[in-house]
Motif scaffolding. Structure first.
Motif, short mmCIF file in Angstrom:
data_model
loop_
_atom_site.label_atom_id
_atom_site.label_comp_id
_atom_site.label_asym_id
_atom_site.label_seq_id
_atom_site.Cartn_x
_atom_site.Cartn_y
_atom_site.Cartn_z
N GLU A 50 52.22 52.03 44.03
CA GLU A 50 51.12 52.42 43.16
C GLU A 50 49.90 51.57 43.52
O GLU A 50 50.04 50.43 43.97
CB GLU A 50 51.48 52.22 41.69
CG GLU A 50 52.56 53.16 41.20
CD GLU A 50 52.82 53.01 39.72
OE1 GLU A 50 51.85 53.13 38.93
OE2 GLU A 50 53.98 52.78 39.33
N ILE A 51 48.72 52.13 43.35
CA ILE A 51 47.48 51.45 43.70
C ILE A 51 46.58 51.40 42.48
O ILE A 51 46.42 52.39 41.76
CB ILE A 51 46.75 52.19 44.84
CG1 ILE A 51 47.54 52.04 46.14
CG2 ILE A 51 45.33 51.67 45.02
CD1 ILE A 51 47.61 50.63 46.67
N ILE A 96 48.16 43.41 46.07
CA ILE A 96 47.96 43.05 47.48
C ILE A 96 47.68 44.29 48.31
O ILE A 96 46.77 44.32 49.14
CB ILE A 96 49.19 42.30 48.02
CG1 ILE A 96 49.32 40.95 47.29
CG2 ILE A 96 49.10 42.11 49.53
CD1 ILE A 96 50.57 40.18 47.65
N TRP A 97 48.46 45.35 48.08
CA TRP A 97 48.27 46.58 48.86
C TRP A 97 46.97 47.25 48.45
O TRP A 97 46.32 47.89 49.29
CB TRP A 97 49.47 47.50 48.70
CG TRP A 97 50.78 46.80 48.91
CD1 TRP A 97 51.84 46.75 48.06
CD2 TRP A 97 51.16 46.03 50.07
NE1 TRP A 97 52.86 46.00 48.60
CE2 TRP A 97 52.47 45.55 49.82
CE3 TRP A 97 50.52 45.69 51.26
CZ2 TRP A 97 53.15 44.76 50.74
CZ3 TRP A 97 51.21 44.89 52.18
CH2 TRP A 97 52.49 44.43 51.92
N SER A 98 46.57 47.13 47.20
CA SER A 98 45.28 47.66 46.76
C SER A 98 44.14 46.96 47.51
O SER A 98 43.18 47.60 47.97
CB SER A 98 45.10 47.47 45.25
OG SER A 98 46.09 48.14 44.52
N LEU A 99 44.26 45.64 47.63
CA LEU A 99 43.25 44.87 48.35
C LEU A 99 43.20 45.27 49.81
O LEU A 99 42.12 45.45 50.39
CB LEU A 99 43.55 43.38 48.21
CG LEU A 99 42.66 42.43 49.03
CD1 LEU A 99 41.21 42.52 48.56
CD2 LEU A 99 43.17 41.00 48.92
N MET A 100 44.35 45.44 50.43
CA MET A 100 44.39 45.80 51.85
C MET A 100 43.88 47.21 52.10
O MET A 100 43.25 47.48 53.13
CB MET A 100 45.81 45.64 52.38
CG MET A 100 46.24 44.18 52.51
SD MET A 100 47.93 43.98 53.12
CE MET A 100 47.81 44.72 54.75
N LEU A 101 44.10 48.12 51.14
CA LEU A 101 43.56 49.47 51.27
C LEU A 101 42.04 49.44 51.17
O LEU A 101 41.33 50.05 51.99
CB LEU A 101 44.15 50.38 50.19
CG LEU A 101 43.63 51.82 50.16
CD1 LEU A 101 43.98 52.56 51.46
CD2 LEU A 101 44.21 52.59 48.96
N VAL A 141 45.77 55.88 53.71
CA VAL A 141 46.64 56.72 52.88
C VAL A 141 47.24 57.82 53.73
O VAL A 141 46.53 58.64 54.32
CB VAL A 141 45.85 57.34 51.71
CG1 VAL A 141 46.75 58.24 50.88
CG2 VAL A 141 45.24 56.25 50.84
N LYS A 142 48.56 57.83 53.82
CA LYS A 142 49.26 58.88 54.54
C LYS A 142 49.58 60.05 53.61
O LYS A 142 49.52 61.21 54.01
CB LYS A 142 50.55 58.32 55.13
CG LYS A 142 51.34 59.31 55.98
CD LYS A 142 52.57 58.64 56.59
CE LYS A 142 53.33 59.61 57.46
NZ LYS A 142 54.55 58.96 58.04
N ARG A 143 49.89 59.72 52.36
CA ARG A 143 50.23 60.75 51.39
C ARG A 143 49.91 60.23 50.00
O ARG A 143 50.05 59.03 49.73
CB ARG A 143 51.72 61.11 51.49
CG ARG A 143 52.20 62.21 50.55
CD ARG A 143 53.66 62.53 50.82
NE ARG A 143 54.48 61.34 50.80
CZ ARG A 143 55.00 60.82 49.69
NH1 ARG A 143 54.76 61.38 48.51
NH2 ARG A 143 55.75 59.73 49.75
N THR A 146 50.85 57.50 43.12
CA THR A 146 51.66 56.89 44.17
C THR A 146 51.05 57.17 45.53
O THR A 146 50.69 58.31 45.84
CB THR A 146 53.10 57.43 44.12
OG1 THR A 146 53.64 57.21 42.82
CG2 THR A 146 53.97 56.74 45.14
N TYR A 147 50.96 56.12 46.34
CA TYR A 147 50.37 56.23 47.66
C TYR A 147 51.41 55.83 48.72
O TYR A 147 52.11 54.83 48.57
CB TYR A 147 49.17 55.30 47.81
CG TYR A 147 47.98 55.68 46.97
CD1 TYR A 147 46.87 56.30 47.53
CD2 TYR A 147 47.94 55.40 45.60
CE1 TYR A 147 45.76 56.62 46.77
CE2 TYR A 147 46.85 55.73 44.82
CZ TYR A 147 45.75 56.34 45.42
OH TYR A 147 44.67 56.67 44.65
#
Length: 571
Positions: free
Chosen positions: A342-343, A359-364, A371-373, A388-389
């Motif tokens: 989740e983002i 962390i993944w939100s920051l990296m995105l 985003v693949k899907r 969901t990402y």
């Protein structure tokens, strides 16, 4: 003849006057002006043209560029008479926090104070005549590098007042890289102090400011509303997942291919796509990083141009100090796989060490993931709405950057680390023990958060990071796979050789458990027994690797002490 590529030029007038390479992005001005949004926050990764866009916008609206329509002739914005009429007609305040990267709050405040002082010095003419009262002139003169916080936080607001009265028109405020100080504050540990200061300044400048016509802020991240935007209910936020201004930052594939053709490099388009494509803004895919593209046009060879323009200190910190699960998912990303999470696009910096999806939100937001899907929805009984990402590394350049980052983790012990790898490849268990203990002693605490992590979790943080190091350093010789469990369970690593002259290697990591073992030797034996009991070598043997070519090692950890033992292998 192709145009000159002016590397590093972020001044719109310089680029246009010298006919340097430029891709027309003036359509942004029309789209933004027509939107009617009062205060706009636009987030994009670094080196994606934010500063050039702000320079372009300033020089279109600012009264200091009245009569400079020549800068825009032939570009998209100049096609509309309505827009030509407003060029150079607004008082404009243009600021940047891009260079506010200080190690503590006092120095950060001084740097911001200097920026505000420079703003007042640029408009020193306002002190002439009777426009300002004596009291206002005293305030004007009090704006200095050593001014107090109350004076500083009101400085933009007050200058808006002064300029709007002088020009009889409300002002446009442009603030570039608003979040750079916030990122430095997180890394250096003065987040809370800076938040209080910044919140007051932004509230005065962008919320309670009747002299404001429009405003734009740019940055890499959307810092949470609760942190610094709690009073800004007039804020229009445009992130990388928003449809607005999709192609205004970065180069589209069509624009890149046209540029390659201009410079005689069209035949390299597939290589360029592998290295630099992959960014997605809104629904627009195949966005390229402009910094790398213009450097490629200039150098005519691929390289990690974008990745090498900053230390990436914050990203490195949150991954290095992240939980075992964070490192496991990062391992998957480096292996070319994707992760599902989740983002939350509102970055809460003080939660980066606690909430893994932050962390993944920051990296995105920073451009390192794409985003693949995407899926969104709740269950039919009104359950929590979930977004969901599925995420993966953006492109090959980003992968190279992260490989270099992992190597830097062990820079302080690079000699011992390299000697350990040599000993591992040459079957020298005694040397492996010597060098592994040196590596652990030097870098062990480097993987700890220095705060919330318990003493028991420190070994796990270290060896998860160590596995990432193996993955990067041995990628030319081995395919690394792991079969892991969170907590203190197993973390076995298999190194499958890419060449016939190399052995396969199985590594099992265990933390000393005083309830089960009396010494590290017993922990090593437990690790080796687990390799045997779980038949970890079976999958390697199924691939045709002879049993005599499969080596097994048990790693036992107790604090910074490590013991390595080798299992029996049939000769």
């Amino acid at each position: 003849m192709s145009r000159t590529v002016g590397i590093g030029n972020q001044d719109f007038s310089v680029i246009r006057t010298n006919n340097y390479f430029y891709i027309d992005k003036t359509g942004f001005i029309k789209e933004w002006w027509d939107s009617g949004d009062h205060v706009t926050l636009i987030t994009r990764p670094r080196r994606f043209g934010k500063t050039l866009t702000m320079s372009m916008t300033e020089q279109f609206f600012s009264v200091h560029y009245a009569g400079r329509g020549d800068l825009f002739e032939g570009l998209e914005i100049w096609k509309g008479e309505r827009y030509r009429e407003i060029q150079g007609t607004y008082p404009t305040i243009s600021l940047t926090f891009a260079n506010v990267k200080e190690p503590n709050f006092e120095m950060t405040k001084q740097r911001i104070n200097q920026i505000l002082t420079d703003l007042y010095n640029e408009n020193i003419f306002l002190l002439d005549g009777s426009l300002l009262t004596d009291q206002e002139k005293e305030y004007f003169k009090s704006v200095r590098p050593d001014m107090d916080e109350v004076t500083a936080t009101m400085a933009i607001h007050k200058m808006s007042d002064f300029l709007s009265r002088y020009y009889r028109k409300r002002v446009i405020i442009l603030l570039d890289e608003y979040d750079t100080p916030m990122q430095e504050a997180y890394v250096s540990g003065y987040w809370n102090e800076l938040v209080t200061f910044t919140r007051s300044m932004f509230n005065a400048a962008f919320k309670t400011n009747p002299y404001l016509e429009r405003a734009i802020m740019t940055g890499i991240t959307r810092i949470s509303k609760e942190s610094i935007f709690s009073d800004l209910n007039n804020l229009k936020v445009v992130t990388t997942t928003t449809d607005k201004y999709e192609d205004s930052f970065g180069f589209t594939e069509k624009e890149v291919y046209e540029a390659l053709e201009e410079y005689g490099l069209y035949g390299q388009k597939h290589k360029v796509k592998r290295w630099y494509d992959g960014f997605t803004f809104g629904k627009t895919k195949d966005i390229y990083n402009p910094w790398s593209i213009i450097n490629y046009l200039d150098e005519k060879k691929t390289g990690a141009y974008w990745a090498n323009t900053s230390s990436n200190g914050m990203i490195g910190k949150v991954i290095r100090e992240g939980s075992s699960r964070v490192k496991e998912e990062f391992e998957s990303l480096l292996a070319g796989e994707s992760i599902v999470t989740e983002i939350d696009e509102e970055i809460v910096y003080n939660q980066l060490g606690q909430k893994e999806n932050a962390i993944w939100s920051l990296m995105l937001a920073s451009g390192y993931l794409k985003v693949k899907r995407y899926e969104a929805g709740g269950d039919e009984h009104g359950g929590r709405w979930r977004e969901t990402y599925e995420l993966e590394l953006t492109n090959f350049e980003v992968k190279i950057m992260f490989q270099n980052m992992v190597q830097d983790w062990f820079a302080a012990s690079s000699s011992s680390y390299n000697d350990f790898l040599k000993a591992l490849l040459s079957r020298d268990v005694e040397a492996m023990n010597v060098y592994m203990n040196r590596v652990a002693l030097t870098t062990f605490s480097y993987f700890d958060t220095g705060g919330s992590a318990s003493r028991e979790s420190e070994p796990e943080r270290f060896y998860h990071g160590f596995v990432l190091g193996l993955m990067v350093e041995l990628s030319d010789k081995y395919i690394l796979t792991s079969n892991r469990e969170s907590g203190f369970g197993r973390y076995d690593v298999m190194l499958e050789p890419k060449r016939d002259d190399l052995d396969a290697i199985i590594l099992e990591f265990k933390v000393f458990n005083p309830r089960k073992e009396s010494n590290l030797e017993e922990t090593v034996e437990a690790a080796l027994e687990q390799i045997k009991r779980k038949q970890y070598s079976a999958s390697l043997a199924a691939k045709g690797i002879p049993e005599k070519s499969i080596r097994q090692y048990g790693f036992a950890f107790r604090g910074k002490q490590v013991l390595i033992g080798q299992g029996d292998c049939p000769e």
